[in-house]
Scaffold this motif. Structure first.
Motif, PDB file in Angstrom:
ATOM      1  N   GLU A  72       0.764  -1.099   0.013  1.00 20.60           N
ATOM      2  CA  GLU A  72       0.042  -0.080   0.081  1.00 20.60           C
ATOM      3  C   GLU A  72       0.823   1.219  -0.251  1.00 20.60           C
ATOM      4  O   GLU A  72       0.599   2.141  -0.674  1.00 20.60           O
ATOM      5  N   ILE A  73       1.995   1.244   0.935  1.00 21.25           N
ATOM      6  CA  ILE A  73       2.830   2.391   0.669  1.00 21.25           C
ATOM      7  C   ILE A  73       3.461   2.494  -0.756  1.00 21.25           C
ATOM      8  O   ILE A  73       3.648   3.579  -1.192  1.00 21.25           O
ATOM      9  N   GLN A  74       3.864   1.436  -1.261  1.00 26.32           N
ATOM     10  CA  GLN A  74       4.306   1.420  -2.680  1.00 26.32           C
ATOM     11  C   GLN A  74       3.638   1.906  -3.554  1.00 26.32           C
ATOM     12  O   GLN A  74       3.932   2.802  -4.475  1.00 26.32           O
ATOM     13  N   THR A  75       2.280   1.626  -3.501  1.00 27.51           N
ATOM     14  CA  THR A  75       1.345   2.229  -4.276  1.00 27.51           C
ATOM     15  C   THR A  75       1.129   3.860  -4.271  1.00 27.51           C
ATOM     16  O   THR A  75       0.928   4.551  -5.219  1.00 27.51           O
ATOM     17  N   VAL A  76       0.979   4.373  -3.034  1.00 26.43           N
ATOM     18  CA  VAL A  76       0.889   5.710  -2.806  1.00 26.43           C
ATOM     19  C   VAL A  76       2.160   6.514  -3.308  1.00 26.43           C
ATOM     20  O   VAL A  76       1.977   7.459  -4.059  1.00 26.43           O
ATOM     21  N   ASN A  77       3.352   5.691  -3.164  1.00 27.45           N
ATOM     22  CA  ASN A  77       4.497   6.541  -3.508  1.00 27.45           C
ATOM     23  C   ASN A  77       4.398   6.547  -5.304  1.00 27.45           C
ATOM     24  O   ASN A  77       5.012   7.172  -5.827  1.00 27.45           O
ATOM     25  N   PRO A  81       1.358  12.495  -5.359  1.00 21.08           N
ATOM     26  CA  PRO A  81       1.956  13.595  -5.706  1.00 21.08           C
ATOM     27  C   PRO A  81       3.324  13.609  -5.473  1.00 21.08           C
ATOM     28  O   PRO A  81       4.064  14.553  -6.160  1.00 21.08           O
ATOM     29  N   TRP A  82       3.829  12.979  -4.419  1.00 23.05           N
ATOM     30  CA  TRP A  82       5.320  13.232  -3.887  1.00 23.05           C
ATOM     31  C   TRP A  82       5.753  11.603  -4.288  1.00 23.05           C
ATOM     32  O   TRP A  82       5.264  10.630  -4.340  1.00 23.05           O
ATOM     33  N   LYS A  83       7.171  11.981  -4.857  1.00 24.99           N
ATOM     34  CA  LYS A  83       7.946  10.735  -4.834  1.00 24.99           C
ATOM     35  C   LYS A  83       8.953  10.390  -3.993  1.00 24.99           C
ATOM     36  O   LYS A  83       9.363  11.349  -3.357  1.00 24.99           O
ATOM     37  N   LEU A 321       7.941   6.277   3.532  1.00 23.38           N
ATOM     38  CA  LEU A 321       7.206   6.934   4.454  1.00 23.38           C
ATOM     39  C   LEU A 321       6.974   8.355   4.370  1.00 23.38           C
ATOM     40  O   LEU A 321       5.691   8.827   4.417  1.00 23.38           O
ATOM     41  N   ARG A 322       7.906   9.076   4.303  1.00 27.47           N
ATOM     42  CA  ARG A 322       7.867  10.676   4.371  1.00 27.47           C
ATOM     43  C   ARG A 322       7.124  10.992   3.059  1.00 27.47           C
ATOM     44  O   ARG A 322       6.586  11.874   3.337  1.00 27.47           O
ATOM     45  N   ASN A 323       7.463  10.325   2.003  1.00 24.65           N
ATOM     46  CA  ASN A 323       6.837  10.785   0.643  1.00 24.65           C
ATOM     47  C   ASN A 323       5.172  10.446   0.774  1.00 24.65           C
ATOM     48  O   ASN A 323       4.476  10.966   0.393  1.00 24.65           O
TER      49      ASN A 323
END
Length: 335
Positions: A72-77, A81-83, A321-323
């Motif tokens: 899920e984190i990878q999908t958001v990355n 809008p943030w990389k 995580l920050r992204n």
């Protein structure tokens, strides 16, 4: 806002962040009065499950669930809008509320306020590091042996950590009236104790110590007064039960910035890691999902991350995580 104004805001925040709400279990400050000491009816603390039992009941499921959280984190990355690059994150600016707030307070409260002691360290004291220094610092060890006994382990403080003085409503009221615009409570310190009922560790304040969720009502009280909420979270822990190369539980040690390797579980260090669900990958299967759970549940306005001094960013998934975490929180489920 001009750069100098931003720097002043950050300086104020860091300075005020250094002011912590200290309150010992007996009401004494960490550096004042007669030190707390071992009660006459002391008994060693043992959690209801051993590390081996936690492996049998929870480890396989946790490692499987962690895979889904990382995806899920990878999908958001990938889609957000943030990389996960410094170039992308470098374009992120501090939110206006933070630039305007001027005054924030960190609430440093937890199991360390049972022993509530540290030696002077260049004009400062760090009783929140007692769970580490009682094992590695000669002066703290001597104090511990004198007042608590050589057989008294870190988790033995749990039965004394009852939280009677945890009055979050009066704290928030006082801070609001003093002009504080945001508060940053501990969500998990280096002692590995989560302040909420976590799905990723049994080592939390609902399972042990006060036997209640410390974070949820504090956050709700602050938001009722329109105060912003940050979260202090430590990536590294003094001691953690994990699975070794032989798939048997062992003790992972991190001594105040120095990774000290994996050690066999002994009678003593078992009472440093109560409630840890052992997994193979400390960061991917425990720490990263725990951060995500905290953000998911509390939707903090800012984060104060700690404990990465000697650990590579890549190992901690920290850039990813920050992204993934700038507002609006992409993990927060629609309701």
């Amino acid at each position: 806002m001009k750069k100098t104004q931003r720097n002043i805001t950050w300086a104020l925040s860091l300075a005020i962040g250094g002011f912590c709400v200290w309150q010992g279990w007996n009401g004494q400050a960490a550096w004042c009065g007669e030190p707390s000491k071992r009660p006459a009816d002391y008994k060693p603390f043992w959690y209801e499950y051993t590390a081996e039992q936690l492996v049998g009941k929870f480890s396989t499921d946790q490692m499987k669930r962690a895979e889904a959280e990382l995806k899920e984190i990878q999908t958001v990355n990938e889609k957000g809008p943030w990389k996960p690059t410094w170039e992308s994150l470098g374009r992120h600016e501090a939110p206006q509320w933070f630039l305007d707030a001027k005054l924030g307070v960190m609430i440093n409260w937890g199991l360390h306020l049972v022993p509530a002691w540290d030696k002077p360290r260049g004009g400062a004291v760090y009783p929140d590091a007692y769970g580490c220094t009682m094992y590695v610092d000669d002066a703290v060890q001597a104090h511990h042996v004198q007042y608590w006994g050589a057989d008294f382990q870190w988790d033995d403080f749990f039965p004394l950590f009852k939280g009677e003085a945890y009055d979050f409503e009066s704290w928030v009221k006082l801070l609001d009236e003093a002009g504080v615009r945001y508060i940053i409570p501990f969500s998990k310190h280096h002692d590995g104790i989560a302040w909420w009922d976590s799905a990723w560790t049994k080592r939390n304040t609902v399972q042990m110590g006060p036997k209640k969720d410390l974070l949820t009502p504090l956050v709700a009280s602050a938001r009722k007064r329109n105060l912003k909420i940050g979260m202090y979270f430590c990536f590294e822990e003094w001691a953690t039960a994990i699975l070794g190369a032989d798939d048997k539980p062992c003790c992972r040690i991190w001594n105040w910035g120095i990774y000290a390797g994996q050690h066999p579980l002994t009678l003593e260090n078992r009472r440093r890691v109560s409630g840890n669900i052992p997994v193979k990958n400390y960061y991917n299967q425990y720490m990263t999902p725990l951060v995500k759970e905290m953000v998911d549940r509390f939707n903090p306005d800012c984060l104060w991350m700690d404990g990465e001094w000697a650990t590579p960013f890549t190992a901690m998934q920290k850039i990813s995580l920050r992204n993934s975490l700038p507002h609006p929180n992409p993990f927060r489920k629609a309701t």
